[in-house]
Design an enzyme around this catalytic site. Structure first.
Site, PDB file in Angstrom:
ATOM      1  N   GLU A  45       0.825  -1.207   0.000  1.00  0.00           N
ATOM      2  CA  GLU A  45       0.000   0.000   0.000  1.00  0.00           C
ATOM      3  C   GLU A  45       0.860   1.259   0.000  1.00  0.00           C
ATOM      4  O   GLU A  45       1.868   1.350   0.697  1.00  0.00           O
ATOM      5  CB  GLU A  45      -0.878  -0.033   1.259  1.00  0.00           C
ATOM      6  N   LYS A 113      -9.328   2.594  -2.050  1.00  0.00           N
ATOM      7  CA  LYS A 113      -9.592   2.145  -0.682  1.00  0.00           C
ATOM      8  C   LYS A 113     -10.950   2.660  -0.219  1.00  0.00           C
ATOM      9  O   LYS A 113     -11.271   3.845  -0.366  1.00  0.00           O
ATOM     10  CB  LYS A 113      -8.478   2.639   0.244  1.00  0.00           C
ATOM     11  N   CYS A 149      -5.621  -2.921   2.602  1.00  0.00           N
ATOM     12  CA  CYS A 149      -5.355  -2.860   4.047  1.00  0.00           C
ATOM     13  C   CYS A 149      -6.650  -2.947   4.860  1.00  0.00           C
ATOM     14  O   CYS A 149      -7.211  -4.009   5.025  1.00  0.00           O
ATOM     15  CB  CYS A 149      -4.551  -1.615   4.380  1.00  0.00           C
ATOM     16  N   SER A 297      20.387   4.070  29.843  1.00  0.00           N
ATOM     17  CA  SER A 297      21.386   4.506  28.863  1.00  0.00           C
ATOM     18  C   SER A 297      22.189   3.324  28.341  1.00  0.00           C
ATOM     19  O   SER A 297      22.621   3.325  27.185  1.00  0.00           O
ATOM     20  CB  SER A 297      22.310   5.559  29.467  1.00  0.00           C
TER      21      SER A 297
END
Length: 553
Positions: A45, A113, A149, A297
């Site tokens: 898509e 769509k 989709c 970190s």
């Protein structure tokens, strides 16, 4: 050959806005399909524009350039298999999310769509117009329906296409990752095969775009939901899938089947992929971060080293008089085990200068959070100076627990361009660290083994901004904090829900208050990899100024 149909699936990584580059990827996939004697080469898509474009696609100059790129692809790919690719389309004043079938040098068919997602990270209702439900298109000896989709998450589009002659469903997707998403997709697609009696191809893109990572995992189902092909997650690949005509219609021949890793590994790889692509697509090749000797970190350093290689990661220790010997030792050990550059930049002299400058103005006032924040902001200033000087993107290292309750200093340790662990609660940070110490994969660019000393993971968390400071001085213990946050943030629950699950009303009310008053910090925070359905940014949009509290009248 009338009883054979070969489909080439291109599970690839486009870049938003790189029309020529995305078209080049499509041409390469088409060449691979032509070499394999494919009938149709399919891409996901909105591939020509990249996805998720957000408002960029509404810009007339952009969507017209994308349509011209599609037409050029059709001309370039005239002599060989048909090519299916997603992109924008204009009819009159309406803008559509479309899927193009290119044959014979032109756009032979355009699918529009119909169902536009308008939740989570998607705003397609405000961007696109909804197209009518269309019928199938012909390629060679078969008729194909392509619900785009979201269209395949409902039964009407696939059923209409089956009723109007489709023999095969090809579903192009731009579906981003969150935990458990693959099972949700699979269940919807199985339902479509059961309802229509047709085989179904689910084709997804891969790669990172801002906070979202498209995880691939494309698959092919035969009627009834039996899996014939399953492609890997988070890897680009081009795969040829054969279909054979039987008395009951087309059936996919069983082929490649890649097993998918567990959610810890997928979360970790998503963070690596998100950072790698964010850097590459925005033009950075190197990063730096403040390496404190703490767990957050440390895992960010490992993610960065796995994403772009240890030689491209600068770790900077910025100690004050409150930094423990353990932290000094642990930070250096992480950098050395990874093979990253390690710089030692004490902040005491700069802090003294700032204290002297402010002393006349602060006279008569006791030290408080102000002095703690000065340390953090001084570190941010020094790190940003190094980022500017060396052209290295600064990474921030705050986990989701801290981001949620504002346990971070704006313009201090929140400074930076990307936060790989932004959607990772502190308790899951520990799980991820243990997993990475115990596992190594060929896609990781850093060394294997125990890259984080066990003490980094086991010692009590501390910001080390004052003597003997612990995170638990200001916050509930992380298992409690994360449990409450999961209810309030991820489930949109209430204080009563927290109490029902065994947490104290006092803790829940405190956490709720901290979440609301920290919205302004999140609004200014760096983007980070989306791992859950309620990541901070597009998944959860709250006002910055908000006086509502549960139970307050």
């Amino acid at each position: 050959m009338a009883d054979r149909f070969r489909l080439t699936l291109a599970q690839l990584n486009p870049t938003v806005g790189d029309l020529a580059g995305n078209a080049s990827l499509a041409r390469d996939a088409w060449e691979a399909g032509r070499a394999a004697d494919a009938d149709l080469v399919a891409l996901p898509e909105m591939f020509v524009t990249g996805y998720n474009t957000q408002d960029l696609v509404m810009k007339p100059a952009f969507h017209m350039a994308a349509i011209e790129e599609i037409r050029a692809l059709a001309r370039d790919c005239a002599d060989g298999p048909a090519l299916a690719i997603g992109g924008p389309w204009i009819e009159g004043t309406e803008l559509f999310n479309a899927y193009f079938i290119l044959k014979g040098g032109k756009i032979a068919s355009t699918q529009l769509k119909h169902h536009l997602p308008n939740d989570a990270v998607f705003d397609e209702v405000r961007i696109f117009d909804a197209g009518p439900i269309g019928g199938p298109y012909s390629v060679g000896n078969t008729r194909i329906g392509s619900p785009i989709c979201e269209d395949a998450w409902y039964d009407d589009v696939a059923e209409t296409q089956a009723e109007t002659g489709a023999e095969l469903l090809l579903v192009p997707n731009g579906s981003p990752y969150h935990r458990g998403k693959y099972e949700v997709r699979l269940n919807h697609m199985i339902a479509r095969t059961v309802e229509t009696g047709l085989p179904l191809v689910y084709l997804n893109m891969v790669g990172g775009q801002d906070d979202q990572v498209f995880d691939g995992g494309s698959f092919v189902l035969n009627p009834g939901g039996k899996m014939a092909v399953q492609l890997p997650v988070l890897e680009q690949c081009i795969e040829h899938v054969d279909f054979e005509r039987t008395d009951d219609g087309w059936r996919a021949v069983e082929g490649r089947f890649d097993r998918h890793p567990d959610t810890l590994e997928q979360d970790y790889r998503v963070m690596v992929t998100a950072l790698r692509d964010y850097l590459a697509k925005s033009g950075f090749s190197k990063v730096l971060l403040g390496l404190s000797g703490g767990v957050d970190s440390a895992i960010v350093a490992v993610i960065a080293a796995d994403a772009i290689g240890p030689e491209n990661v600068r770790c900077v220790m910025l100690p004050s008089e409150y930094t423990s010997e353990h932290s000094l030792e642990d930070a250096k050990a992480v950098a050395e085990r990874l093979g990253c550059r390690y710089d030692f930049v004490p902040i005491q002299q700069g802090r003294d200068a700032i204290a002297e400058t402010l002393a006349p103005h602060f006279e008569g006032r006791d030290a408080d959070l102000t002095e703690e924040n000065i340390q953090s902001r001084l570190r941010g200033l020094l790190l940003m100076a190094m980022s500017n000087k060396f052209g290295e993107m600064l990474l921030t290292t705050g986990n989701k627990s801290e981001v949620a309750v504002g346990y971070a200093t704006i313009y201090g340790d929140m400074a930076g361009g990307y936060n790989p662990i932004k959607d990772l609660y502190k308790t899951r940070v520990f799980d991820i660290c243990r997993w990475r110490n115990a596992n190594h994969r060929d896609w990781m660019k850093a060394p294997g083994g125990e890259v984080m000393p066990p003490r980094v993971i086991s010692k009590p968390p501390s910001a080390e901004l004052r003597a003997d400071q612990k995170d638990s001085d200001s916050l509930p213990d992380y298992p409690v904090l994360d449990g409450i946050l999961e209810i309030l943030v991820d489930r949109d629950g209430s204080i009563a829900d927290c109490v029902a699950e065994g947490y104290s009303a006092e803790d829940a009310a405190k956490v709720e208050h901290l979440v609301y008053v920290s919205e302004y910090k999140r609004f200014q925070s760096a983007p980070g990899a989306r791992l859950s359905e309620r990541a901070f940014w597009l998944d959860r949009r709250y006002p910055i100024v908000n006086r509502w509290r549960e139970g307050r009248r």
